[in-house]
Design a protein around this motif. Structure first.
Motif, PDB file in Angstrom:
ATOM      1  N   GLU A 139     -18.110  20.174  12.003  1.00  0.00           N
ATOM      2  CA  GLU A 139     -17.598  21.126  13.195  1.00  0.00           C
ATOM      3  C   GLU A 139     -17.457  22.454  12.779  1.00  0.00           C
ATOM      4  OE1 GLU A 139     -16.981  16.976  14.062  1.00  0.00           O
ATOM      5  OE2 GLU A 139     -16.508  18.228  12.270  1.00  0.00           O
ATOM      6  N   LYS A 140     -17.401  23.411  13.604  1.00  0.00           N
ATOM      7  CA  LYS A 140     -17.504  24.945  13.339  1.00  0.00           C
ATOM      8  C   LYS A 140     -15.947  25.374  12.947  1.00  0.00           C
ATOM      9  CE  LYS A 140     -18.078  29.085  15.284  1.00  0.00           C
ATOM     10  NZ  LYS A 140     -19.035  30.057  16.364  1.00  0.00           N
ATOM     11  N   ASN A 141     -15.094  24.862  13.795  1.00  0.00           N
ATOM     12  CA  ASN A 141     -13.733  25.040  13.547  1.00  0.00           C
ATOM     13  C   ASN A 141     -12.835  24.091  12.941  1.00  0.00           C
ATOM     14  OD1 ASN A 141     -13.492  27.918  15.425  1.00  0.00           O
ATOM     15  ND2 ASN A 141     -14.410  26.312  16.989  1.00  0.00           N
ATOM     16  N   LYS A 142     -12.064  24.218  11.882  1.00  0.00           N
ATOM     17  CA  LYS A 142     -11.309  23.496  11.176  1.00  0.00           C
ATOM     18  C   LYS A 142     -10.112  23.898  10.970  1.00  0.00           C
ATOM     19  CE  LYS A 142     -15.601  22.078   8.431  1.00  0.00           C
ATOM     20  NZ  LYS A 142     -16.610  22.933   9.391  1.00  0.00           N
ATOM     21  N   LEU A 143      -8.935  23.011  11.114  1.00  0.00           N
ATOM     22  CA  LEU A 143      -7.624  23.303  11.085  1.00  0.00           C
ATOM     23  C   LEU A 143      -6.907  22.287  10.172  1.00  0.00           C
ATOM     24  CD1 LEU A 143      -5.117  24.993  12.025  1.00  0.00           C
ATOM     25  CD2 LEU A 143      -5.200  23.536  14.148  1.00  0.00           C
ATOM     26  N   LEU A 144      -6.126  22.782   9.372  1.00  0.00           N
ATOM     27  CA  LEU A 144      -5.479  21.693   8.408  1.00  0.00           C
ATOM     28  C   LEU A 144      -3.927  22.390   8.808  1.00  0.00           C
ATOM     29  CD1 LEU A 144      -4.857  19.987   6.248  1.00  0.00           C
ATOM     30  CD2 LEU A 144      -4.990  21.974   4.635  1.00  0.00           C
ATOM     31  N   ILE A 145      -3.010  21.216   9.243  1.00  0.00           N
ATOM     32  CA  ILE A 145      -1.566  21.405   9.351  1.00  0.00           C
ATOM     33  C   ILE A 145      -1.015  20.585   8.650  1.00  0.00           C
ATOM     34  CG2 ILE A 145       0.212  21.059  11.202  1.00  0.00           C
ATOM     35  CD1 ILE A 145      -1.849  21.289  13.333  1.00  0.00           C
ATOM     36  N   GLU A 211      14.340  19.022  15.776  1.00  0.00           N
ATOM     37  CA  GLU A 211      14.092  18.901  17.039  1.00  0.00           C
ATOM     38  C   GLU A 211      13.069  19.765  17.850  1.00  0.00           C
ATOM     39  OE1 GLU A 211      17.851  21.551  16.671  1.00  0.00           O
ATOM     40  OE2 GLU A 211      16.965  19.767  15.780  1.00  0.00           O
ATOM     41  N   GLN A 212      12.669  21.012  17.203  1.00  0.00           N
ATOM     42  CA  GLN A 212      11.720  21.740  17.924  1.00  0.00           C
ATOM     43  C   GLN A 212      10.339  21.759  17.301  1.00  0.00           C
ATOM     44  OE1 GLN A 212      13.740  25.368  16.839  1.00  0.00           O
ATOM     45  NE2 GLN A 212      15.099  25.319  18.540  1.00  0.00           N
ATOM     46  N   ILE A 213      10.192  20.776  16.166  1.00  0.00           N
ATOM     47  CA  ILE A 213       8.572  20.556  15.724  1.00  0.00           C
ATOM     48  C   ILE A 213       7.597  20.310  16.853  1.00  0.00           C
ATOM     49  CG2 ILE A 213       9.266  18.174  15.113  1.00  0.00           C
ATOM     50  CD1 ILE A 213       7.650  19.063  12.538  1.00  0.00           C
ATOM     51  N   GLU A 214       7.902  19.403  17.642  1.00  0.00           N
ATOM     52  CA  GLU A 214       7.078  19.128  18.650  1.00  0.00           C
ATOM     53  C   GLU A 214       6.406  20.215  19.398  1.00  0.00           C
ATOM     54  OE1 GLU A 214       8.026  15.626  21.008  1.00  0.00           O
ATOM     55  OE2 GLU A 214       8.687  14.328  19.235  1.00  0.00           O
ATOM     56  N   ALA A 215       7.261  21.148  19.906  1.00  0.00           N
ATOM     57  CA  ALA A 215       6.921  22.174  20.794  1.00  0.00           C
ATOM     58  C   ALA A 215       6.061  23.251  20.021  1.00  0.00           C
ATOM     59  CB  ALA A 215       8.172  22.863  21.055  1.00  0.00           C
ATOM     60  N   GLU A 216       6.491  23.333  18.597  1.00  0.00           N
ATOM     61  CA  GLU A 216       5.672  24.302  17.635  1.00  0.00           C
ATOM     62  C   GLU A 216       4.407  23.695  17.567  1.00  0.00           C
ATOM     63  OE1 GLU A 216       6.229  26.998  16.526  1.00  0.00           O
ATOM     64  OE2 GLU A 216       8.602  27.234  16.853  1.00  0.00           O
ATOM     65  N   LEU A 217       4.031  22.272  17.284  1.00  0.00           N
ATOM     66  CA  LEU A 217       2.761  21.919  17.072  1.00  0.00           C
ATOM     67  C   LEU A 217       1.883  21.885  18.289  1.00  0.00           C
ATOM     68  CD1 LEU A 217       3.367  18.771  14.803  1.00  0.00           C
ATOM     69  CD2 LEU A 217       1.921  20.658  14.398  1.00  0.00           C
ATOM     70  N   VAL A 218       2.476  21.636  19.607  1.00  0.00           N
ATOM     71  CA  VAL A 218       1.634  21.854  20.775  1.00  0.00           C
ATOM     72  C   VAL A 218       1.254  23.335  20.891  1.00  0.00           C
ATOM     73  CG1 VAL A 218       1.955  21.649  23.080  1.00  0.00           C
ATOM     74  CG2 VAL A 218       2.855  19.986  21.788  1.00  0.00           C
ATOM     75  N   HIS A 219       2.044  24.384  20.501  1.00  0.00           N
ATOM     76  CA  HIS A 219       1.591  25.619  20.868  1.00  0.00           C
ATOM     77  C   HIS A 219       0.385  26.041  19.710  1.00  0.00           C
ATOM     78  CE1 HIS A 219       5.980  26.920  22.023  1.00  0.00           C
ATOM     79  NE2 HIS A 219       4.994  26.289  23.200  1.00  0.00           N
ATOM     80  N   ILE A 220       0.493  25.382  18.581  1.00  0.00           N
ATOM     81  CA  ILE A 220      -0.666  25.769  17.764  1.00  0.00           C
ATOM     82  C   ILE A 220      -1.865  25.050  17.854  1.00  0.00           C
ATOM     83  CG2 ILE A 220      -1.392  24.958  15.388  1.00  0.00           C
ATOM     84  CD1 ILE A 220       1.579  25.116  14.537  1.00  0.00           C
ATOM     85  N   LEU A 221      -1.742  23.804  18.644  1.00  0.00           N
ATOM     86  CA  LEU A 221      -3.102  23.201  19.089  1.00  0.00           C
ATOM     87  C   LEU A 221      -3.628  23.744  20.138  1.00  0.00           C
ATOM     88  CD1 LEU A 221      -4.604  20.761  17.713  1.00  0.00           C
ATOM     89  CD2 LEU A 221      -2.276  21.243  16.808  1.00  0.00           C
ATOM     90  N   LYS A 222      -3.013  24.294  21.081  1.00  0.00           N
ATOM     91  CA  LYS A 222      -3.279  25.001  22.557  1.00  0.00           C
ATOM     92  C   LYS A 222      -4.125  26.224  21.881  1.00  0.00           C
ATOM     93  CE  LYS A 222      -0.227  23.349  26.143  1.00  0.00           C
ATOM     94  NZ  LYS A 222       0.895  23.826  26.905  1.00  0.00           N
ATOM     95  N   ARG A 223      -3.378  27.121  20.906  1.00  0.00           N
ATOM     96  CA  ARG A 223      -4.176  28.423  20.505  1.00  0.00           C
ATOM     97  C   ARG A 223      -5.490  27.835  19.846  1.00  0.00           C
ATOM     98  NH1 ARG A 223       0.994  29.747  18.852  1.00  0.00           N
ATOM     99  NH2 ARG A 223       0.377  29.269  16.630  1.00  0.00           N
ATOM    100  N   PHE A 224      -5.397  26.795  18.964  1.00  0.00           N
ATOM    101  CA  PHE A 224      -6.843  26.477  18.222  1.00  0.00           C
ATOM    102  C   PHE A 224      -7.806  25.978  19.178  1.00  0.00           C
ATOM    103  CE2 PHE A 224      -8.961  23.039  15.925  1.00  0.00           C
ATOM    104  CZ  PHE A 224      -9.671  23.929  14.996  1.00  0.00           C
ATOM    105  N   CYS A 225      -7.531  25.129  20.338  1.00  0.00           N
ATOM    106  CA  CYS A 225      -8.461  24.485  20.971  1.00  0.00           C
ATOM    107  C   CYS A 225      -8.869  25.430  22.358  1.00  0.00           C
ATOM    108  CB  CYS A 225      -8.088  23.125  21.613  1.00  0.00           C
ATOM    109  SG  CYS A 225      -7.633  21.826  20.324  1.00  0.00           S
ATOM    110  N   PHE A 226      -8.158  26.290  22.712  1.00  0.00           N
ATOM    111  CA  PHE A 226      -8.371  26.896  24.062  1.00  0.00           C
ATOM    112  C   PHE A 226      -8.285  28.438  24.174  1.00  0.00           C
ATOM    113  CE2 PHE A 226      -6.257  22.891  24.777  1.00  0.00           C
ATOM    114  CZ  PHE A 226      -7.176  22.069  25.382  1.00  0.00           C
ATOM    115  N   ARG A 227      -8.337  29.012  22.568  1.00  0.00           N
ATOM    116  CA  ARG A 227      -8.207  30.295  22.691  1.00  0.00           C
ATOM    117  C   ARG A 227      -9.475  31.200  23.276  1.00  0.00           C
ATOM    118  NH1 ARG A 227      -9.643  28.387  17.573  1.00  0.00           N
ATOM    119  NH2 ARG A 227     -11.303  29.480  16.510  1.00  0.00           N
TER     120      ARG A 227
END
Length: 227
Positions: A139-145, A211-227
């Protein structure tokens, strides 16, 4: 995908009124939407300091991984691995979900319910293992969290050796073209460690309350997948 407001192509019936205004941008053309080509590696700290049970950091960490797995597995290939260490030469990786593995229920939450946290953590080693696996992907785009609650502890030279090793491993991954994002599950009373954690990763490091970690991760993946 239809691109409207073009100067050539097929007439867009909804925009013909522009002709009376001496405007020629009343055409549309069809553009093929290419599927996103990417893969994501979730690396979860499973050391003893993450804790067990409801309201533990492990609970929030696995909950966040479960949300990402559910929401984004259809868009990108996803692998989830938990890491712990018993000594500096004995590191254990537990594969929660492999790249092409399909599970009937959520793998991350199954891991939370059926397993428990262990001893120490050797983050630099685990980051290099994840980097090697990602570089083997086509795959062209690779992300490590990386999700963790503190500094690496399974190093014979102590705290400083651990920080230096993680810093080097992260730089190696980024130099190879992998996007690296770290999420630090923050303790209110340990600001020094939070700052040292940010220094290890330099950029793309998020410190957040559990308690805020889920929201942070969703934001990250949205930027990665749909930028």
């Amino acid at each position: 995908l239809s691109l409207r407001g073009q100067n050539k192509g097929k007439i867009d019936a909804a925009s013909v009124y522009k002709l009376a205004m001496n405007r020629m941008d009343f055409f549309k053309r069809t553009q093929r939407s290419e599927p996103f080509e990417g893969c994501v590696y979730l690396l979860l700290d499973n050391s003893g300091s993450m804790g067990n049970g409801r309201m533990s950091k492990r609970n929030y960490c696995c909950g966040a991984a479960a949300v990402i797995e559910y929401a984004f597995s259809e868009h990108v290939l996803l692998k989830e691995t938990a890491f712990t260490a018993y000594t500096d030469y004995m590191v254990e990786h537990t594969v929660i979900k492999d790249w092409h593995e399909h599970v009937s229920s959520n793998a991350a939450w199954n891991f939370y319910e059926k397993d428990s946290c262990a001893s120490c953590n050797k983050d630099g080693y685990s980051i290099r293992v994840a980097t090697k696996e990602l570089l083997a992907r086509v795959e062209k785009n690779k992300l490590l969290i990386v999700i963790s609650d503190g500094l690496p502890s399974a190093y014979p030279g102590g705290r400083e050796d651990g920080i230096e090793d993680v810093h080097a491993a992260v730089r190696e991954a980024r130099k190879a073209g992998i996007q690296v994002i770290a999420i630090y599950i923050q303790d209110d009373d340990n600001r020094r460690e939070a700052e040292e954690f940010r220094q290890m990763y330099e950029t793309n490091c998020i410190t957040t309350q559990p308690e805020q970690i889920e929201a942070e991760l969703v934001h990250i993946l949205k930027r990665f997948c749909f930028r």
